[in-house]
Design a protein around this motif. Sequence first.
Motif, PDB file in Angstrom:
ATOM      1  N   LEU A 270     -61.524  80.710 140.306  1.00  0.00           N
ATOM      2  CA  LEU A 270     -61.360  80.076 138.830  1.00  0.00           C
ATOM      3  C   LEU A 270     -62.663  79.092 138.333  1.00  0.00           C
ATOM      4  CD1 LEU A 270     -57.117  79.536 138.766  1.00  0.00           C
ATOM      5  CD2 LEU A 270     -58.813  81.382 137.943  1.00  0.00           C
ATOM      6  N   THR A 271     -62.910  78.166 139.098  1.00  0.00           N
ATOM      7  CA  THR A 271     -63.754  77.314 138.349  1.00  0.00           C
ATOM      8  C   THR A 271     -64.949  78.505 138.082  1.00  0.00           C
ATOM      9  OG1 THR A 271     -63.645  76.233 140.730  1.00  0.00           O
ATOM     10  CG2 THR A 271     -65.606  75.571 139.853  1.00  0.00           C
ATOM     11  N   ASP A 272     -65.610  79.095 138.517  1.00  0.00           N
ATOM     12  CA  ASP A 272     -66.961  79.961 137.113  1.00  0.00           C
ATOM     13  C   ASP A 272     -65.929  80.633 136.057  1.00  0.00           C
ATOM     14  OD1 ASP A 272     -68.276  79.982 139.706  1.00  0.00           O
ATOM     15  OD2 ASP A 272     -67.767  81.733 140.049  1.00  0.00           O
ATOM     16  N   ILE A 273     -64.681  80.445 136.221  1.00  0.00           N
ATOM     17  CA  ILE A 273     -64.567  80.972 134.758  1.00  0.00           C
ATOM     18  C   ILE A 273     -64.440  79.540 133.759  1.00  0.00           C
ATOM     19  CG2 ILE A 273     -62.810  81.500 133.547  1.00  0.00           C
ATOM     20  CD1 ILE A 273     -61.507  83.668 135.258  1.00  0.00           C
ATOM     21  N   VAL A 274     -63.797  78.751 134.386  1.00  0.00           N
ATOM     22  CA  VAL A 274     -63.982  77.637 133.302  1.00  0.00           C
ATOM     23  C   VAL A 274     -65.727  76.664 133.102  1.00  0.00           C
ATOM     24  CG1 VAL A 274     -63.082  74.854 133.451  1.00  0.00           C
ATOM     25  CG2 VAL A 274     -61.515  76.766 134.813  1.00  0.00           C
ATOM     26  N   HIS A 275     -66.307  76.895 134.356  1.00  0.00           N
ATOM     27  CA  HIS A 275     -67.307  76.697 133.557  1.00  0.00           C
ATOM     28  C   HIS A 275     -68.780  77.289 132.691  1.00  0.00           C
ATOM     29  CE1 HIS A 275     -68.273  72.942 136.350  1.00  0.00           C
ATOM     30  NE2 HIS A 275     -67.513  73.909 137.353  1.00  0.00           N
ATOM     31  N   GLU A 276     -67.664  79.256 133.071  1.00  0.00           N
ATOM     32  CA  GLU A 276     -68.328  79.645 131.664  1.00  0.00           C
ATOM     33  C   GLU A 276     -67.849  79.405 130.171  1.00  0.00           C
ATOM     34  OE1 GLU A 276     -67.163  83.850 132.770  1.00  0.00           O
ATOM     35  OE2 GLU A 276     -68.902  83.965 134.316  1.00  0.00           O
ATOM     36  N   VAL A 277     -66.753  78.794 130.251  1.00  0.00           N
ATOM     37  CA  VAL A 277     -65.553  78.272 129.088  1.00  0.00           C
ATOM     38  C   VAL A 277     -66.256  76.636 128.578  1.00  0.00           C
ATOM     39  CG1 VAL A 277     -63.677  77.428 128.222  1.00  0.00           C
ATOM     40  CG2 VAL A 277     -63.606  79.026 129.201  1.00  0.00           C
ATOM     41  N   LEU A 278     -66.777  76.818 128.948  1.00  0.00           N
ATOM     42  CA  LEU A 278     -67.007  74.723 129.090  1.00  0.00           C
ATOM     43  C   LEU A 278     -68.826  75.197 128.750  1.00  0.00           C
ATOM     44  CD1 LEU A 278     -66.354  72.164 131.894  1.00  0.00           C
ATOM     45  CD2 LEU A 278     -65.647  72.518 129.498  1.00  0.00           C
ATOM     46  N   LYS A 279     -69.347  76.419 128.599  1.00  0.00           N
ATOM     47  CA  LYS A 279     -70.895  76.642 127.900  1.00  0.00           C
ATOM     48  C   LYS A 279     -70.234  76.392 126.129  1.00  0.00           C
ATOM     49  CE  LYS A 279     -73.318  78.370 132.169  1.00  0.00           C
ATOM     50  NZ  LYS A 279     -74.129  79.191 132.938  1.00  0.00           N
ATOM     51  N   ASP A 280     -69.086  77.233 126.360  1.00  0.00           N
ATOM     52  CA  ASP A 280     -69.159  77.696 124.562  1.00  0.00           C
ATOM     53  C   ASP A 280     -68.902  76.506 124.109  1.00  0.00           C
ATOM     54  OD1 ASP A 280     -69.122  80.115 125.448  1.00  0.00           O
ATOM     55  OD2 ASP A 280     -67.348  81.000 125.625  1.00  0.00           O
ATOM     56  N   PHE A 281     -68.373  75.302 124.500  1.00  0.00           N
ATOM     57  CA  PHE A 281     -67.925  74.308 124.098  1.00  0.00           C
ATOM     58  C   PHE A 281     -68.524  72.835 124.082  1.00  0.00           C
ATOM     59  CE2 PHE A 281     -63.519  76.129 124.758  1.00  0.00           C
ATOM     60  CZ  PHE A 281     -62.710  75.446 123.729  1.00  0.00           C
ATOM     61  N   GLU A 282     -69.940  73.743 124.734  1.00  0.00           N
ATOM     62  CA  GLU A 282     -71.071  72.740 124.564  1.00  0.00           C
ATOM     63  C   GLU A 282     -71.707  71.609 123.761  1.00  0.00           C
ATOM     64  OE1 GLU A 282     -74.487  72.598 127.469  1.00  0.00           O
ATOM     65  OE2 GLU A 282     -75.173  74.356 126.782  1.00  0.00           O
ATOM     66  N   LEU A 283     -71.248  72.371 122.214  1.00  0.00           N
ATOM     67  CA  LEU A 283     -72.070  71.674 121.169  1.00  0.00           C
ATOM     68  C   LEU A 283     -71.189  70.482 120.584  1.00  0.00           C
ATOM     69  CD1 LEU A 283     -74.782  71.010 119.188  1.00  0.00           C
ATOM     70  CD2 LEU A 283     -73.500  73.067 117.819  1.00  0.00           C
ATOM     71  N   ARG A 284     -70.147  70.474 120.968  1.00  0.00           N
ATOM     72  CA  ARG A 284     -68.213  70.343 120.698  1.00  0.00           C
ATOM     73  C   ARG A 284     -68.171  68.912 121.427  1.00  0.00           C
ATOM     74  NH1 ARG A 284     -63.200  72.933 118.903  1.00  0.00           N
ATOM     75  NH2 ARG A 284     -61.427  70.728 118.759  1.00  0.00           N
ATOM     76  N   ILE A 285     -68.771  69.386 122.833  1.00  0.00           N
ATOM     77  CA  ILE A 285     -68.357  68.528 123.841  1.00  0.00           C
ATOM     78  C   ILE A 285     -69.455  66.988 123.648  1.00  0.00           C
ATOM     79  CG2 ILE A 285     -68.676  67.984 126.887  1.00  0.00           C
ATOM     80  CD1 ILE A 285     -67.421  70.669 126.335  1.00  0.00           C
ATOM     81  N   GLN A 286     -70.718  67.204 123.179  1.00  0.00           N
ATOM     82  CA  GLN A 286     -71.807  66.738 123.033  1.00  0.00           C
ATOM     83  C   GLN A 286     -71.730  65.855 121.497  1.00  0.00           C
ATOM     84  OE1 GLN A 286     -75.124  68.747 122.637  1.00  0.00           O
ATOM     85  NE2 GLN A 286     -75.579  68.610 125.199  1.00  0.00           N
ATOM     86  N   GLU A 287     -71.233  66.119 120.746  1.00  0.00           N
ATOM     87  CA  GLU A 287     -70.539  65.972 119.299  1.00  0.00           C
ATOM     88  C   GLU A 287     -69.508  64.313 119.531  1.00  0.00           C
ATOM     89  OE1 GLU A 287     -69.298  69.166 117.108  1.00  0.00           O
ATOM     90  OE2 GLU A 287     -71.639  69.431 116.106  1.00  0.00           O
ATOM     91  N   GLN A 288     -68.105  64.905 119.930  1.00  0.00           N
ATOM     92  CA  GLN A 288     -67.375  64.360 120.687  1.00  0.00           C
ATOM     93  C   GLN A 288     -67.859  63.227 121.524  1.00  0.00           C
ATOM     94  OE1 GLN A 288     -64.452  67.881 119.415  1.00  0.00           O
ATOM     95  NE2 GLN A 288     -63.522  65.632 120.349  1.00  0.00           N
ATOM     96  N   LYS A 289     -69.096  63.344 122.757  1.00  0.00           N
ATOM     97  CA  LYS A 289     -69.444  62.629 123.714  1.00  0.00           C
ATOM     98  C   LYS A 289     -67.872  62.472 124.408  1.00  0.00           C
ATOM     99  CE  LYS A 289     -72.337  59.085 121.200  1.00  0.00           C
ATOM    100  NZ  LYS A 289     -71.727  60.080 119.893  1.00  0.00           N
ATOM    101  N   ALA A 290     -67.493  63.936 124.658  1.00  0.00           N
ATOM    102  CA  ALA A 290     -66.629  64.156 125.680  1.00  0.00           C
ATOM    103  C   ALA A 290     -66.641  64.529 127.685  1.00  0.00           C
ATOM    104  CB  ALA A 290     -65.896  65.252 125.218  1.00  0.00           C
ATOM    105  N   ARG A 291     -65.911  63.816 127.703  1.00  0.00           N
ATOM    106  CA  ARG A 291     -66.188  63.750 129.199  1.00  0.00           C
ATOM    107  C   ARG A 291     -65.671  65.034 129.917  1.00  0.00           C
ATOM    108  NH1 ARG A 291     -64.992  61.066 134.591  1.00  0.00           N
ATOM    109  NH2 ARG A 291     -63.625  60.235 132.928  1.00  0.00           N
ATOM    110  N   VAL A 292     -65.448  65.708 130.592  1.00  0.00           N
ATOM    111  CA  VAL A 292     -64.954  67.322 131.042  1.00  0.00           C
ATOM    112  C   VAL A 292     -65.253  66.859 132.963  1.00  0.00           C
ATOM    113  CG1 VAL A 292     -64.028  69.015 131.303  1.00  0.00           C
ATOM    114  CG2 VAL A 292     -65.203  68.167 129.217  1.00  0.00           C
ATOM    115  N   VAL A 293     -64.125  66.823 133.711  1.00  0.00           N
ATOM    116  CA  VAL A 293     -64.391  66.397 135.276  1.00  0.00           C
ATOM    117  C   VAL A 293     -63.735  68.278 135.750  1.00  0.00           C
ATOM    118  CG1 VAL A 293     -63.937  65.299 136.800  1.00  0.00           C
ATOM    119  CG2 VAL A 293     -64.324  64.062 135.270  1.00  0.00           C
TER     120      VAL A 293
END
Length: 426
Positions: A270-293
């Motif tokens: 599941l760790t791999d699956i979550v990291h794949e999903v986070l790649k799709d949100f990469e731009l949005r995470i940067q725009e919102q200055k979000a931190r994902v642990v």
Amino acid sequence: MNTPKTYDQLVEENEALLIQLDEATETIHAIRTGQVDALVVEGKDGHELYSLKTADQTYRVFIETMNEGAVTLNEEGLILYCNSTFASMVGLPLSKVIALSFETFIPPDCKEQYEQLFEHGWTEDTKVETSILSSNGLVPCQLSVTALELDGGVAMSVIITDLTSQKETQKLLKSNNERLEEMNIALEVSNHDLQQFASVASHDLQEPLRKIQMFSEILKDRHLGELPADSVKYLEKIIDSSNRMRTMIIDILSYSRLSTQNDSYEIMDLTDIVHEVLKDFELRIQEQKARVVVGRLPELEVNPGQIRQVFQNLISNALKFSRSDQPPVIEIKSLPSANVDDPADIPFASISISDNGIGFDEQYVEKIFSLFQRLNTKDIYEGSGIGLAVTKRIIDKHNGRIKAHSREGVGSTFIISLPLRQNNPS
């Protein structure tokens, strides 16, 4: 040549027969009620004593209170004793049943079956389903026979269980099962038609919707300076509404496909699956200055595409429902062994997805997983209200659980519990 009997002689004989009948009736009553323990019978070898071991009072009281019929047969198959239940079953008074051959109550097409039962019953306890004749027709029943040792020889005990209610229940159950099967077939056809309709509708609806979006954008880009302020506002509402409609069409199609697609499971990290999903949100995470642990997550047997959609929906919600006064913080981690109430005692793993967003009132915790349920206005927060319904449906299809905890203005936590392995025979 026999001399005709006079009227007085006939009356005298009739009175004698009535006395004998009364004596026989009293004897039978005495036997049945336990007043007599033995009988002396005149036979070809003189007087013989028959002890009634099997007719003691306790036995007779028990037999008389049974819901089943009970008879005792001699070696010729004659009825030596029967209880009132059997007499009621065959629709005759007790006095008419005693001394009859039990075969009298066996219908012709069951004779062979009864003869085999009667033959084997002397050496071993035997049961058989058959029918007996009564004054009202055939009675489906089970005959249970066992041999009894009496002082005067061996007798056979027969217990007759009326199966009428059972047969009626079986018939009703069979009818209901046939109806259920027909309904299942109709439901499968309906689901197939619905899936086809959803696919066609989604395509047919999206085509004109794309044109609405395209021409609205062209109108806005080319004539923005020429349009009155009210017209620009209306045009933006058209664009926003068409975007929401497109999202809803895609989500409805995704939800409907969960009913019909064949599930295939495989061991996934599941760790791999979550990291794949986070790649799709990469731009949005940067725009919102979000931190994902993301902590170390377990390996589970899952449908990769469906579980990916689960994390995509939950992370998307955490980013969407963030607070305006601080950047989003999302933590995804594995929890200690889950305390999941599962009757099959299957080992589960639990994963939590927490955020510091706007949260919600926990009194609505059940509503958030329902189709088209929204706790926030669509004018502020985009979405169709289908995402969490899809999430719960996927978790249900994985034989798992999902629950949520939240506080308004503090944030939300979603906890997913999934079995380590799916019980699906290949």
